[in-house]
Design an enzyme around this catalytic site. Sequence first.
Site, mmCIF file in Angstrom:
data_model
loop_
_atom_site.group_PDB
_atom_site.id
_atom_site.type_symbol
_atom_site.label_atom_id
_atom_site.label_comp_id
_atom_site.label_asym_id
_atom_site.label_seq_id
_atom_site.Cartn_x
_atom_site.Cartn_y
_atom_site.Cartn_z
ATOM 1 N N GLU A 1 -0.654 -7.709 -17.179
ATOM 2 C CA GLU A 1 -0.495 -7.107 -17.455
ATOM 3 C C GLU A 1 -1.388 -6.031 -17.016
ATOM 4 O OE1 GLU A 1 -0.743 -7.179 -20.908
ATOM 5 O OE2 GLU A 1 -1.182 -5.047 -21.511
ATOM 6 N N THR B 1 0.956 -1.052 -0.135
ATOM 7 C CA THR B 1 0.517 0.309 -0.291
ATOM 8 C C THR B 1 0.812 1.055 0.069
ATOM 9 O OG1 THR B 1 -1.886 0.562 1.044
ATOM 10 C CG2 THR B 1 -0.643 0.160 2.535
ATOM 11 N N GLN C 1 -5.982 19.521 -15.939
ATOM 12 C CA GLN C 1 -6.855 18.606 -17.609
ATOM 13 C C GLN C 1 -5.748 17.842 -18.094
ATOM 14 O OE1 GLN C 1 -6.481 19.524 -20.374
ATOM 15 N NE2 GLN C 1 -8.018 18.372 -21.754
ATOM 16 N N GLY D 1 -2.947 7.719 -9.084
ATOM 17 C CA GLY D 1 -2.620 6.554 -8.969
ATOM 18 C C GLY D 1 -3.475 5.110 -9.367
ATOM 19 N N ALA E 1 -7.344 11.427 -11.168
ATOM 20 C CA ALA E 1 -6.150 11.650 -12.401
ATOM 21 C C ALA E 1 -4.860 10.611 -11.634
ATOM 22 C CB ALA E 1 -6.018 12.281 -13.791
ATOM 23 N N LYS F 1 3.830 1.374 -3.855
ATOM 24 C CA LYS F 1 3.062 0.293 -4.986
ATOM 25 C C LYS F 1 3.864 0.999 -6.360
ATOM 26 C CE LYS F 1 -1.896 0.186 -3.794
ATOM 27 N NZ LYS F 1 -2.943 0.576 -3.833
HETATM 28 P P1 ATR Z 1 -3.516 8.769 -5.495
HETATM 29 O O1 ATR Z 1 -3.135 8.097 -5.394
HETATM 30 O O2 ATR Z 1 -4.941 8.420 -4.100
HETATM 31 O O3 ATR Z 1 -4.403 8.474 -6.636
HETATM 32 P P2 ATR Z 1 -2.834 10.798 -6.631
HETATM 33 O O4 ATR Z 1 -1.837 10.352 -7.389
HETATM 34 O O5 ATR Z 1 -2.726 12.176 -5.285
HETATM 35 O O6 ATR Z 1 -2.986 10.629 -5.258
HETATM 36 O O7 ATR Z 1 -3.872 11.724 -7.166
HETATM 37 C C1 ATR Z 1 -4.680 12.768 -5.634
HETATM 38 C C2 ATR Z 1 -5.814 12.825 -7.361
HETATM 39 O O8 ATR Z 1 -6.927 13.383 -6.777
HETATM 40 C C3 ATR Z 1 -5.570 14.462 -8.559
HETATM 41 O O9 ATR Z 1 -6.321 13.391 -9.708
HETATM 42 C C4 ATR Z 1 -5.890 14.993 -7.962
HETATM 43 O O10 ATR Z 1 -6.210 16.208 -8.799
HETATM 44 P P3 ATR Z 1 -4.933 17.088 -9.186
HETATM 45 O O11 ATR Z 1 -4.018 16.483 -10.137
HETATM 46 O O12 ATR Z 1 -5.998 18.606 -10.806
HETATM 47 O O13 ATR Z 1 -4.628 17.503 -8.711
HETATM 48 C C5 ATR Z 1 -7.213 14.738 -6.843
HETATM 49 N N1 ATR Z 1 -7.561 16.081 -5.925
HETATM 50 C C6 ATR Z 1 -7.147 16.544 -5.079
HETATM 51 N N2 ATR Z 1 -7.818 16.339 -4.863
HETATM 52 C C7 ATR Z 1 -8.829 17.247 -4.966
HETATM 53 C C8 ATR Z 1 -9.725 18.092 -4.529
HETATM 54 N N3 ATR Z 1 -10.322 18.677 -3.705
HETATM 55 N N4 ATR Z 1 -11.174 18.270 -5.938
HETATM 56 C C9 ATR Z 1 -10.259 18.013 -7.283
HETATM 57 N N5 ATR Z 1 -9.764 16.394 -7.517
HETATM 58 C C10 ATR Z 1 -8.595 16.565 -5.966
#
Ligand code: ATR
Length: 270
Positions: free
Chosen positions: A77, A61, A153, A129, A127, A65
């Site tokens: 895959e 975790t 985006q 992990g 977007a 990862k």
């Molecule tokens: P995880 O491993 O949980 O996916 P991460 O790789 O840090 O964590 O990605 C966090 C995601 O949550 C991202 O898509 C982030 O958006 P940004 O790319 O714009 O940073 C999104 N995220 C986190 N807090 C958010 C919020 N309050 N509103 C919208 N998107 C959020």
Amino acid sequence: MDRYAVFGNPIRQSKSPLIHTQFATQCAELLSYEAILAPVDGFADSWRAFVKGGGKGGNVTAPFKQQAYQLADVLSERALQAGAVNTLYIDSNGRLHGDNTDGIGLVADLQRLGVDLPGCAVLLLGAGGASRGVIGPLLNAGVQQLVLANRTQSKAQLIAESFTNTVYACGFAEIPNKPYQLVINATSSALSNERPDINPSHLQHCLLAYDLSYSSEPTAFMQWSAKHGALRQADGLGMLVSQAAEAFYIWRGKRPDVTPVLALLQQQLK
Ligand code: ATR
């Protein structure tokens, strides 16, 4: 007795030892399963020490990862698509295999909840992990239309490029106006008790609003989606148990029943 473990930092919050102990009892498998706190920069050493001590397989975790992905000799895959490994095991030739059961765990949970994935238009929010790991399994389960929307985006774009043109990437303000039967929150917004700031009109036709996060209370996204027309809500506890069931199957060749274990966890969270 065969040894298994989950590696993370922090690790005290992990429910994996409870889940796998329940699975082992249910399937009459003799094994031990522990939680190991690895140093942030010392996952590989912790894993090697565990294997030396008889370890057969493990779950990984946050934040390990990607490190597990690097360490594995052979990647499935699913792991390649996700760019991350949450399940490790050693084969009879001593080679270390890395797999990822997170996405298939989500698909199994959606099926448990009665979602008809091939018939669904899916809006996937986030977007990071977590999001990357579930796209391949959703497409493999027959999803025909997947819109991937992210606050930033460009990150959605980057992920979409590694999949087929079935995935349409956009920012929150550019989400196409069409009926989404399934809206999945794969952002980490719940950690700060927030929700993705999308137009509520995207929930009008939503049969299920699913949050990959879970806590004792419905998440901010679940509460908000209920107010704006989503018919049902679910949190990611079922996905957690289902991804564990897939890992258990990889290690032991037996499929445990997730239902009683999920009920136990729900009880404990109250
Ligand atoms: P995880 O491993 O949980 O996916 P991460 O790789 O840090 O964590 O990605 C966090 C995601 O949550 C991202 O898509 C982030 O958006 P940004 O790319 O714009 O940073 C999104 N995220 C986190 N807090 C958010 C919020 N309050 N509103 C919208 N998107 C959020």
